[in-house]
Design a protein around this motif. Structure first.
Motif, PDB file in Angstrom:
ATOM      1  N   ARG A  88      55.436  35.574  41.160  1.00 40.68           N
ATOM      2  CA  ARG A  88      54.145  35.219  40.565  1.00 40.68           C
ATOM      3  C   ARG A  88      53.234  34.547  41.584  1.00 40.68           C
ATOM      4  O   ARG A  88      52.046  34.899  41.710  1.00 40.68           O
ATOM      5  N   ASP A  89      53.778  33.607  42.331  1.00 37.76           N
ATOM      6  CA  ASP A  89      52.952  32.832  43.245  1.00 37.76           C
ATOM      7  C   ASP A  89      52.425  33.655  44.414  1.00 37.76           C
ATOM      8  O   ASP A  89      51.402  33.301  45.013  1.00 37.76           O
ATOM      9  N   TYR A  90      53.111  34.754  44.762  1.00 35.13           N
ATOM     10  CA  TYR A  90      52.580  35.652  45.781  1.00 35.13           C
ATOM     11  C   TYR A  90      51.203  36.187  45.371  1.00 35.13           C
ATOM     12  O   TYR A  90      50.413  36.601  46.232  1.00 35.13           O
ATOM     13  N   HIS A  91      50.939  36.191  44.066  1.00 31.45           N
ATOM     14  CA  HIS A  91      49.733  36.832  43.554  1.00 31.45           C
ATOM     15  C   HIS A  91      48.607  35.847  43.245  1.00 31.45           C
ATOM     16  O   HIS A  91      47.550  36.266  42.764  1.00 31.45           O
ATOM     17  N   ARG A  92      48.803  34.567  43.506  1.00 32.02           N
ATOM     18  CA  ARG A  92      47.802  33.579  43.103  1.00 32.02           C
ATOM     19  C   ARG A  92      46.446  33.806  43.761  1.00 32.02           C
ATOM     20  O   ARG A  92      45.395  33.566  43.152  1.00 32.02           O
ATOM     21  N   ASP A  93      46.434  34.251  44.995  1.00 31.92           N
ATOM     22  CA  ASP A  93      45.165  34.400  45.714  1.00 31.92           C
ATOM     23  C   ASP A  93      44.636  35.825  45.699  1.00 31.92           C
ATOM     24  O   ASP A  93      43.666  36.137  46.400  1.00 31.92           O
ATOM     25  N   ILE A  94      45.271  36.692  44.910  1.00 30.94           N
ATOM     26  CA  ILE A  94      44.806  38.077  44.828  1.00 30.94           C
ATOM     27  C   ILE A  94      43.759  38.154  43.720  1.00 30.94           C
ATOM     28  O   ILE A  94      44.071  38.289  42.534  1.00 30.94           O
ATOM     29  N   LYS A  95      42.525  38.018  44.111  1.00 33.67           N
ATOM     30  CA  LYS A  95      41.408  38.038  43.177  1.00 33.67           C
ATOM     31  C   LYS A  95      40.162  38.507  43.903  1.00 33.67           C
ATOM     32  O   LYS A  95      40.115  38.525  45.143  1.00 33.67           O
ATOM     33  N   GLY A  96      39.180  38.908  43.121  1.00 33.79           N
ATOM     34  CA  GLY A  96      37.969  39.417  43.751  1.00 33.79           C
ATOM     35  C   GLY A  96      37.016  40.006  42.733  1.00 33.79           C
ATOM     36  O   GLY A  96      37.060  39.667  41.552  1.00 33.79           O
ATOM     37  N   THR A  97      36.177  40.915  43.215  1.00 31.46           N
ATOM     38  CA  THR A  97      35.113  41.481  42.393  1.00 31.46           C
ATOM     39  C   THR A  97      35.283  42.985  42.280  1.00 31.46           C
ATOM     40  O   THR A  97      35.491  43.677  43.284  1.00 31.46           O
ATOM     41  N   MET A  98      35.176  43.485  41.067  1.00 35.10           N
ATOM     42  CA  MET A  98      35.233  44.916  40.811  1.00 35.10           C
ATOM     43  C   MET A  98      33.908  45.567  41.211  1.00 35.10           C
ATOM     44  O   MET A  98      32.878  44.880  41.336  1.00 35.10           O
ATOM     45  N   PRO A  99      33.896  46.881  41.410  1.00 37.53           N
ATOM     46  CA  PRO A  99      32.636  47.543  41.768  1.00 37.53           C
ATOM     47  C   PRO A  99      31.500  47.305  40.772  1.00 37.53           C
ATOM     48  O   PRO A  99      30.327  47.313  41.159  1.00 37.53           O
ATOM     49  N   ASP A 100      31.819  47.066  39.491  1.00 32.81           N
ATOM     50  CA  ASP A 100      30.769  46.824  38.499  1.00 32.81           C
ATOM     51  C   ASP A 100      30.325  45.365  38.439  1.00 32.81           C
ATOM     52  O   ASP A 100      29.509  44.991  37.605  1.00 32.81           O
ATOM     53  N   HIS A 105      41.735  39.206  38.681  1.00 33.84           N
ATOM     54  CA  HIS A 105      42.749  38.307  39.234  1.00 33.84           C
ATOM     55  C   HIS A 105      44.113  38.909  38.906  1.00 33.84           C
ATOM     56  O   HIS A 105      44.344  39.324  37.769  1.00 33.84           O
ATOM     57  N   ALA A 106      44.994  38.927  39.897  1.00 34.74           N
ATOM     58  CA  ALA A 106      46.307  39.535  39.694  1.00 34.74           C
ATOM     59  C   ALA A 106      47.106  38.839  38.608  1.00 34.74           C
ATOM     60  O   ALA A 106      47.981  39.456  37.995  1.00 34.74           O
ATOM     61  N   LEU A 107      46.829  37.550  38.357  1.00 31.50           N
ATOM     62  CA  LEU A 107      47.580  36.814  37.346  1.00 31.50           C
ATOM     63  C   LEU A 107      46.917  36.855  35.969  1.00 31.50           C
ATOM     64  O   LEU A 107      47.387  36.166  35.051  1.00 31.50           O
TER      65      LEU A 107
END
Length: 293
Positions: A88-100, A105-107
């Protein structure tokens, strides 16, 4: 539905579970990249991989790094929850903006559960295609075990269907209405049309000689293992003749079930499962490790 992300983690799965028997079975490799491709057909998950992962530059290394911790979340015994929370913690910083312009956020519970659901689907498909049919009671049991497994991650379970029947409704909706041919998913099956990339240390003349049959096998395993809806969305041709050949191939594999239990455990199971079986056999009053197909 009760959100159990912050409550007591349930007891981990063990050698009496069907998940232990099948998730680490090496025959699951015959399914091909079904789960990985399907994960990336969820727009938010595919975008996260596109923005943050080394999937495009180090595809096989990325898959290898991901598979071990997930297997250990199933087979880790008392350390399953610890491993799950590391995943789970591997994914904490996987976030961003979709094309729309929307955020991902991965979590996010819906996104994280989708990834888990694809592993459940992969196992069910692999068992029924290459090992044996499953009864409805067994499917319910495996689904209930998947709920225990998911809760090892310490992520909100609000997106998790309550029971097997609800999961089937969820799954149909995701395939019919939600999945898309995301760039990451298309890349994951790109070799089906373009051929496998040449390994760096293989001379070009040798690769030209051996790649045609390897490409044919890779296409057969990959496209054959995909859900028909995935083939449709990704525009991957698959004829009735292809389907007949794939079914014959699966029948040949299933015919080997009579001798499969006689093979060494090192052939039948991945290392994480074998270590768990050895530990279970050493435990007082232990179950025997899975032996049947």
């Amino acid at each position: 539905m009760t959100d159990q992300a912050e409550t007591r983690t349930p007891a981990p799965l063990g050698p009496g579970s069907l998940t232990w028997r099948y998730f680490g079975d090496t025959r699951m490799a015959l399914v091909g990249p079904r789960a990985a491709v399907l994960q990336n057909m969820l727009p938010e998950l595919g975008q996260g991989v596109l923005d943050h992962s080394v999937f495009f530059s180090e595809t096989f290394a990325r898959v290898k790094r991901s598979a071990g911790p997930i297997l250990n979340t199933v087979y880790g015994g008392e350390r399953s929850a610890e491993t799950g929370r590391q995943v789970r913690d591997y994914h904490r910083d996987i976030k961003g903006t979709m094309p729309d312009g929307s955020r991902y956020h991965a979590l996010d519970p819906e996104t994280y559960y989708w990834a888990h659901a694809t592993f459940l689907d992969n196992m069910l498909y692999g068992v029924e295609t290459f090992i044996r049919p499953l009864g409805e009671d067994e499917k319910r049991r495996i689904y209930d075990e998947s709920k225990v497994w998911f809760r090892m991650y310490g992520v909100s379970d609000r997106a998790m269907p309550e029971d097997w029947e609800a999961f089937q409704t969820y799954w149909k909706r995701m395939l019919d209405e939600v999945i898309v041919p995301h760039k990451t998913a298309r890349y994951g099956v790109g070799y089906v049309k373009k051929g496998l990339p040449a390994p760096p240390k293989v001379p070009a003349p040798v690769w030209r000689a051996v790649s045609p049959p390897l490409n044919a096998v890779a296409r057969f395993i990959t496209v054959g293992g995909l859900h028909p809806r995935m083939r449709e969305v990704l525009d991957l041709p698959w004829s009735a003749a292809d389907e007949r050949r794939y079914r014959r191939f699966a029948a040949v594999v299933r015919a080997g079930n009579r001798v499969w239990p006689l093979l060494p455990e090192a052939v039948r199971y991945v290392p994480q499962a074998r270590r768990a079986f050895r530990a279970a056999r050493r435990a007082p009053g232990a179950h025997r490790a899975p032996r049947r197909a």
